[in-house]
Scaffold this motif. Structure first.
Motif, PDB file in Angstrom:
ATOM      1  N   LEU A   1       8.469   8.026  -2.236  1.00  0.00           N
ATOM      2  CA  LEU A   1       8.321   6.761  -2.949  1.00  0.00           C
ATOM      3  C   LEU A   1       6.927   6.180  -2.757  1.00  0.00           C
ATOM      4  CD1 LEU A   1      11.743   4.999  -2.250  1.00  0.00           C
ATOM      5  CD2 LEU A   1      11.023   6.245  -4.293  1.00  0.00           C
ATOM      6  N   ARG A   2       6.322   6.439  -1.615  1.00  0.00           N
ATOM      7  CA  ARG A   2       4.954   6.000  -1.332  1.00  0.00           C
ATOM      8  C   ARG A   2       4.804   4.486  -1.464  1.00  0.00           C
ATOM      9  NH1 ARG A   2       2.165   9.071   1.523  1.00  0.00           N
ATOM     10  NH2 ARG A   2       0.186   8.553   0.535  1.00  0.00           N
ATOM     11  N   ILE A   3       5.684   3.750  -0.783  1.00  0.00           N
ATOM     12  CA  ILE A   3       5.578   2.292  -0.753  1.00  0.00           C
ATOM     13  C   ILE A   3       5.682   1.830   0.694  1.00  0.00           C
ATOM     14  CG2 ILE A   3       6.441   0.089  -1.615  1.00  0.00           C
ATOM     15  CD1 ILE A   3       7.865   1.554  -3.837  1.00  0.00           C
ATOM     16  N   ALA A   4       4.627   1.239   1.188  1.00  0.00           N
ATOM     17  CA  ALA A   4       4.616   0.603   2.501  1.00  0.00           C
ATOM     18  C   ALA A   4       4.098  -0.814   2.327  1.00  0.00           C
ATOM     19  CB  ALA A   4       3.755   1.395   3.481  1.00  0.00           C
ATOM     20  N   TYR A   5       4.261  -1.624   3.360  1.00  0.00           N
ATOM     21  CA  TYR A   5       3.840  -3.016   3.243  1.00  0.00           C
ATOM     22  C   TYR A   5       3.435  -3.540   4.606  1.00  0.00           C
ATOM     23  CZ  TYR A   5       8.661  -3.636   4.845  1.00  0.00           C
ATOM     24  OH  TYR A   5       9.833  -3.555   5.554  1.00  0.00           O
TER      25      TYR A   5
ATOM     26  N   MET B   1       0.847  -1.189   0.000  1.00  0.00           N
ATOM     27  CA  MET B   1       0.000   0.000   0.000  1.00  0.00           C
ATOM     28  C   MET B   1       0.886   1.245   0.000  1.00  0.00           C
ATOM     29  SD  MET B   1      -3.299  -0.948   2.390  1.00  0.00           S
ATOM     30  CE  MET B   1      -4.327   0.255   1.556  1.00  0.00           C
ATOM     31  N   PRO B   2       0.314   2.439  -0.234  1.00  0.00           N
ATOM     32  CA  PRO B   2       1.160   3.628  -0.371  1.00  0.00           C
ATOM     33  C   PRO B   2       1.688   4.215   0.921  1.00  0.00           C
ATOM     34  CG  PRO B   2      -1.128   4.171  -0.823  1.00  0.00           C
ATOM     35  CD  PRO B   2      -1.068   2.688  -0.679  1.00  0.00           C
ATOM     36  N   SER B   3       1.196   3.813   2.077  1.00  0.00           N
ATOM     37  CA  SER B   3       1.670   4.426   3.317  1.00  0.00           C
ATOM     38  C   SER B   3       1.286   3.564   4.511  1.00  0.00           C
ATOM     39  CB  SER B   3       1.088   5.832   3.496  1.00  0.00           C
ATOM     40  OG  SER B   3      -0.312   5.764   3.709  1.00  0.00           O
ATOM     41  N   THR B   4       1.994   3.772   5.607  1.00  0.00           N
ATOM     42  CA  THR B   4       1.627   3.126   6.859  1.00  0.00           C
ATOM     43  C   THR B   4       0.229   3.553   7.296  1.00  0.00           C
ATOM     44  OG1 THR B   4       3.934   2.953   7.574  1.00  0.00           O
ATOM     45  CG2 THR B   4       2.254   2.881   9.291  1.00  0.00           C
ATOM     46  N   ALA B   5      -0.071   4.838   7.129  1.00  0.00           N
ATOM     47  CA  ALA B   5      -1.394   5.330   7.520  1.00  0.00           C
ATOM     48  C   ALA B   5      -2.497   4.600   6.760  1.00  0.00           C
ATOM     49  CB  ALA B   5      -1.481   6.835   7.278  1.00  0.00           C
TER      50      ALA B   5
ATOM     51  N   ARG C   1     -11.565  -4.464  -4.558  1.00  0.00           N
ATOM     52  CA  ARG C   1     -12.500  -3.414  -4.968  1.00  0.00           C
ATOM     53  C   ARG C   1     -11.820  -2.066  -5.142  1.00  0.00           C
ATOM     54  NH1 ARG C   1     -15.611  -5.595  -0.746  1.00  0.00           N
ATOM     55  NH2 ARG C   1     -15.146  -3.772   0.538  1.00  0.00           N
ATOM     56  N   GLU C   2     -10.899  -1.755  -4.233  1.00  0.00           N
ATOM     57  CA  GLU C   2     -10.385  -0.393  -4.154  1.00  0.00           C
ATOM     58  C   GLU C   2      -8.939  -0.238  -4.620  1.00  0.00           C
ATOM     59  OE1 GLU C   2     -11.116   0.976  -0.203  1.00  0.00           O
ATOM     60  OE2 GLU C   2     -13.196   0.266  -0.217  1.00  0.00           O
ATOM     61  N   GLY C   3      -8.192  -1.322  -4.687  1.00  0.00           N
ATOM     62  CA  GLY C   3      -6.815  -1.250  -5.176  1.00  0.00           C
ATOM     63  C   GLY C   3      -5.855  -0.724  -4.126  1.00  0.00           C
ATOM     64  N   GLY C   4      -4.558  -0.962  -4.385  1.00  0.00           N
ATOM     65  CA  GLY C   4      -3.532  -0.546  -3.437  1.00  0.00           C
ATOM     66  C   GLY C   4      -2.898   0.791  -3.762  1.00  0.00           C
ATOM     67  N   SER C   5      -3.076   1.279  -4.982  1.00  0.00           N
ATOM     68  CA  SER C   5      -2.679   2.637  -5.397  1.00  0.00           C
ATOM     69  C   SER C   5      -1.178   2.849  -5.578  1.00  0.00           C
ATOM     70  CB  SER C   5      -3.209   3.691  -4.396  1.00  0.00           C
ATOM     71  OG  SER C   5      -4.605   3.609  -4.297  1.00  0.00           O
ATOM     72  N   VAL C   6      -0.365   1.800  -5.544  1.00  0.00           N
ATOM     73  CA  VAL C   6       1.061   1.959  -5.837  1.00  0.00           C
ATOM     74  C   VAL C   6       1.273   1.551  -7.291  1.00  0.00           C
ATOM     75  CG1 VAL C   6       3.402   1.280  -5.253  1.00  0.00           C
ATOM     76  CG2 VAL C   6       1.681   1.476  -3.452  1.00  0.00           C
ATOM     77  N   PRO C   7       1.748   2.459  -8.164  1.00  0.00           N
ATOM     78  CA  PRO C   7       1.904   2.137  -9.582  1.00  0.00           C
ATOM     79  C   PRO C   7       2.764   0.889  -9.787  1.00  0.00           C
ATOM     80  CG  PRO C   7       2.177   4.488  -9.228  1.00  0.00           C
ATOM     81  CD  PRO C   7       2.093   3.861  -7.870  1.00  0.00           C
TER      82      PRO C   7
ATOM     83  N   VAL D   1       4.156  -4.210  10.056  1.00  0.00           N
ATOM     84  CA  VAL D   1       4.034  -3.099   9.107  1.00  0.00           C
ATOM     85  C   VAL D   1       5.386  -2.436   8.923  1.00  0.00           C
ATOM     86  CG1 VAL D   1       2.885  -0.899   8.609  1.00  0.00           C
ATOM     87  CG2 VAL D   1       1.639  -2.717   9.811  1.00  0.00           C
ATOM     88  N   GLY D   2       5.772  -2.221   7.680  1.00  0.00           N
ATOM     89  CA  GLY D   2       7.031  -1.548   7.368  1.00  0.00           C
ATOM     90  C   GLY D   2       6.842  -0.566   6.223  1.00  0.00           C
ATOM     91  N   THR D   3       7.840   0.267   6.016  1.00  0.00           N
ATOM     92  CA  THR D   3       7.766   1.277   4.961  1.00  0.00           C
ATOM     93  C   THR D   3       9.168   1.589   4.462  1.00  0.00           C
ATOM     94  OG1 THR D   3       7.104   3.543   4.432  1.00  0.00           O
ATOM     95  CG2 THR D   3       7.846   3.144   6.671  1.00  0.00           C
ATOM     96  N   PHE D   4       9.244   2.052   3.215  1.00  0.00           N
ATOM     97  CA  PHE D   4      10.510   2.525   2.667  1.00  0.00           C
ATOM     98  C   PHE D   4      10.632   4.045   2.765  1.00  0.00           C
ATOM     99  CE2 PHE D   4       9.598  -1.461   0.352  1.00  0.00           C
ATOM    100  CZ  PHE D   4      10.698  -2.191   0.784  1.00  0.00           C
ATOM    101  N   SER D   5       9.643   4.688   3.394  1.00  0.00           N
ATOM    102  CA  SER D   5       9.649   6.145   3.490  1.00  0.00           C
ATOM    103  C   SER D   5      10.794   6.662   4.345  1.00  0.00           C
ATOM    104  CB  SER D   5       8.318   6.638   4.070  1.00  0.00           C
ATOM    105  OG  SER D   5       7.256   6.368   3.190  1.00  0.00           O
ATOM    106  N   LYS D   6      11.094   5.982   5.441  1.00  0.00           N
ATOM    107  CA  LYS D   6      12.113   6.467   6.355  1.00  0.00           C
ATOM    108  C   LYS D   6      13.514   6.057   5.938  1.00  0.00           C
ATOM    109  CE  LYS D   6       8.933   8.223   8.990  1.00  0.00           C
ATOM    110  NZ  LYS D   6       7.783   7.862   8.159  1.00  0.00           N
TER     111      LYS D   6
END
Length: 491
Positions: free
Chosen positions: A336-340, A196-200, A357-363, A325-330
Motif C-alpha cells: 500500500l505504501r502509506i505511512a504517516y 509519506m510512502p514508508s517509515t524509512a 519541493r519534493e512531494g510525498g509520493s503517495v498517489p 510514526v505509524g504505517t499501514f504496511s504491517k
C-alpha cells in the motif's frame, strides 16, 4: 551475469550491409527486474554512446530479436520506439532500424558500476513464510479495499486534484488523527500529520531536517531496527547504542547528549519488550532536558495479545518533543505504501518546505481510498479479526519450536507484534549460517545478531504473519531433518 538473464544471439550479417552482430555479450534481459523494453533500450543506447555501434549499422528486425530474446515482439518494438524518439536510431515500424548519424560522444567513459556488495545478513525473499514484519497477505480485505480504491479513482473531488496540502490529503490526515486518538491516545491536530510512502522515508526526512540543526548524536535501541541505524548513519549521525532490558531502552546518563532518540516502545523491535511507564517518563525527561526529538516508531502497535497496550509515548509528552510514526504496511500490506507521522507543531515549519519541493509520493486516489477505509471502520474490523488469528499463530509457533528444537532455543512468546525472537542457548552458533540454510528451504527467518551494533547475541527472528498450520508443519519438518547439517546437535 544477471539472474534469469536471456541473451540475444544473431546470425551472420546480410552481405553488403552493416548489421549489429553478436549482441549475446551485451543485450541481457533480467526478467525479474521487469520493464523489458527499457532493458533493450538501455543496452543498445549504451553501445551507441560508447561508439560500439556506429552510424548506419542495422539493428535486427523486431521479430528476429524478439525470437532470440524470448520476449514478445511488441516488447522489442517498444524498445526500438524509445530509441527512435530519443534520436539514437532512425527508421519506422516495419522497416529496418539503423543507428543514427550522431556526433562522437565526449572523451572519457562512464564510471564502472560499483561492485555488488553482499548484504550484512541473509535477506529472505519478500514472500517467504516466517519473514519478519510481513502480515498475512491472504487475509488482506481485497474486496473492500478494491471498492474503496475504484470508487475514489472514478470520483475524486475537484479540490483534491490540485497542488495544495503538501502534508497529504486533508481527509486522510483527519482520518488518521481519529484513528490514532482512539486506538493509541495520541494527541494531535490534522495539520501535524504528514503522509509519506514508508517509515524509512519519514526517518530520512527527519534525519535531514534535525541533524544539521540539533547536533549529530542519535540514541538507538540495542538490538534495534537496522534500517533506522543505516539511515541515521548515512546522514552523518554519531550512533550511540542504548541496551534494551525487560523494560525497554535503558537511559544512559553518562552518554553524549542526544539530538534524536529513536525508540519502538509499544513492543521493541526485535525483542518484543514493551517499554515500562517509568522508563517512558524518564526518556521524556531526557528529551526535554537536551531539547532532543524522540521518534516513536509505533509500527505494529495494533496487535497486542495479552492485554491492552500502554498509550503512545506521544500522548503523555507535555514538552512537544515526540514525533509519532505509524504505517499501514504491517497491519494491512506493505504494497500500500502509506505511512504517516504526527510531528511536533514547531517542526512543521522545517518539514513543509521540503515536502512542497519534493512531494510525498503517495498517489492522491490511494490516500482518498485509505481515508474511506478508515472512516468506514474497515481497519478496526480487520484488526479485530487478525488479533485473534495472530495470537493463535504466535502460540502455535512457540509450541512447535520448543518441541522440535529440543531446548536448543530459548522460546518465549511475546505479548504482541508480528515477529517472534528466539535465542540460541549456545551463543557460539552462527545464526547467519542457520538463517541462510533455512531460507534455502523456504523458511524466511532472519538472524538476530545483525540487529546488534555492540554486544552480539545469536538467535533467529520469525514472522508470525504466515505461521499457518501448514507452514508450521513444514518448518518442523525442515528443522527435524536438517538441523544437524547446520552444525547443531539436538542430542
Amino acid at each position: 551475469m544477471l539472474h534469469n538473464a536471456t541473451c540475444a544471439k544473431i546470425g551472420s550479417p546480410v552481405e553488403g550491409d552493416m548489421v549489429a552482430t553478436h549482441p549475446a555479450t551485451w543485450i541481457l534481459i533480467d526478467r525479474r527486474a521487469g520493464y523489458l523494453e527499457r532493458q533493450i533500450h538501455d543496452a543498445i543506447r549504451d553501445r551507441v554512446l560508447a561508439g560500439q555501434l556506429v552510424a548506419g549499422e542495422r539493428l535486427p528486425s523486431s521479430r528476429a530479436l524478439a525470437a532470440m530474446l524470448g520476449v514478445a515482439r511488441s516488447t522489442v518494438v517498444a524498445g526500438y520506439e524509445l530509441l527512435r524518439a530519443e534520436g539514437f536510431v532512425t527508421g519506422r515500424a516495419g522497416s529496418a532500424m539503423r543507428v543514427a548519424d550522431l556526433p562522437p560522444p565526449p572523451d572519457g567513459a562512464r564510471p564502472a558500476p560499483l561492485p555488488r556488495v553482499s548484504p550484512p545478513e541473509p535477506e529472505p525473499e519478500r514472500f517467504l513464510p516466517f519473514r519478519p514484519g510481513l502480515p498475512d497477505l491472504d487475509s488482506f480485505p481485497h474486496e473492500i479495499w478494491s471498492r474503496c480504491l475504484s470508487a475514489r479513482a472514478r470520483h475524486l473531488h475537484i479540490h483534491d486534484l490540485g497542488y495544495r496540502d503538501e502534508n497529504g490529503l486533508p481527509a486522510l490526515r483527519q482520518a488518521i488523527v481519529d484513528h490514532v486518538t482512539r486506538a493509541r491516545a495520541v494527541l494531535a491536530d490534522p495539520e501535524q500529520v504528514v503522509i509519506m510512502p514508508s517509515t524509512a522515508a519519514i526517518l530520512a526526512l527527519l534525519a535531514r531536517v534535525l541533524l544539521p540543526a540539533t547536533g549529530r548524536t542519535v540514541w538507538l535501541e540495542e538490538p534495534g531496527y537496522r534500517t533506522a541505524h543505516d539511515i541515521f548513519a548515512a546522514a552523518g549521525a554519531a550512533i550511540v547504542p542504548r541496551p534494551c532490558d525487560a523494560e525497554g531502552m535503558t537511559i544512559g546518563h553518562d552518554d553524549p547528549a542526544p539530538s534524536i532518540i529513536y525508540v519502538t516502545p509499544s513492543h521493541q523491535y526485535p525483542t518484543g519488550v514493551a517499554m515500562s511507564l517509568t522508563r517512558r517518563i524518564a526518556l521524556l525527561h531526557v528529551a526535554a532536558a537536551h531539547e532532543a526529538v524522540v521518534i516513536e516508531d509505533d509500527y505494529d502497535s495494533e496487535f497486542h495479545y495479552a492485554s491492552r497496550p500502554l498509550a503512545a509515548l506521544q500522548g503523555i509528552d507535555r514538552a512537544d518533543r515526540v514525533a509519532y510514526v505509524g504505517t499501514f504496511s504491517k497491519v494491512l500490506a506493505p504494497g500500500l505504501r502509506i505511512a504517516y507521522a504526527v510531528l511536533p507543531a514547531w517542526l512543521l515549519a522545517q518539514v513543509r518546505p521540503i515536502l512542497r519541493r519534493e512531494g510525498g509520493s503517495v498517489p492522491i486516489h490511494v490516500q482518498a481510498a485509505m481515508a474511506d477505509f478508515l472512516n468506514a471502520g474497515h481497519l478496526r474490523a480487520h484488526v479485530r479479526t487478525m488479533q485473534r488469528v495472530y495470537a493463535e499463530r504466535m502460540t502455535a509457533l512457540c509450541d512447535a519450536l520448543a518441541t522440535v528444537t529440543e531446548n536448543m532455543l530459548c522460546v518465549e512468546p511475546v505479548a504482541g507484534g508480528l515477529q517472534l525472537p528466539v535465542w540460541f542457548r549456545d551463543q557460539r552458533i552462527d545464526d547467519r549460517r542457520v538463517a541462510h540454510a533455512l531460507q534455502d528451504r523456504g523458511i524466511g527467518a532472519m538472524p538476530l545478531s545483525p540487529f546488534h551494533a555492540a554486544t552480539l547475541r545469536s538467535g533467529l527472528l520469525f514472522g508470525i504473519g504466515g505461521a499457518t498450520d501448514r507452514n508450521i508443519a513444514h518448518l518442523s519438518s525442515v528443522i527435524e531433518r536438517n538441523w544437524p547439517f547446520y552444525g547443531i546437535s539436538t542430542s
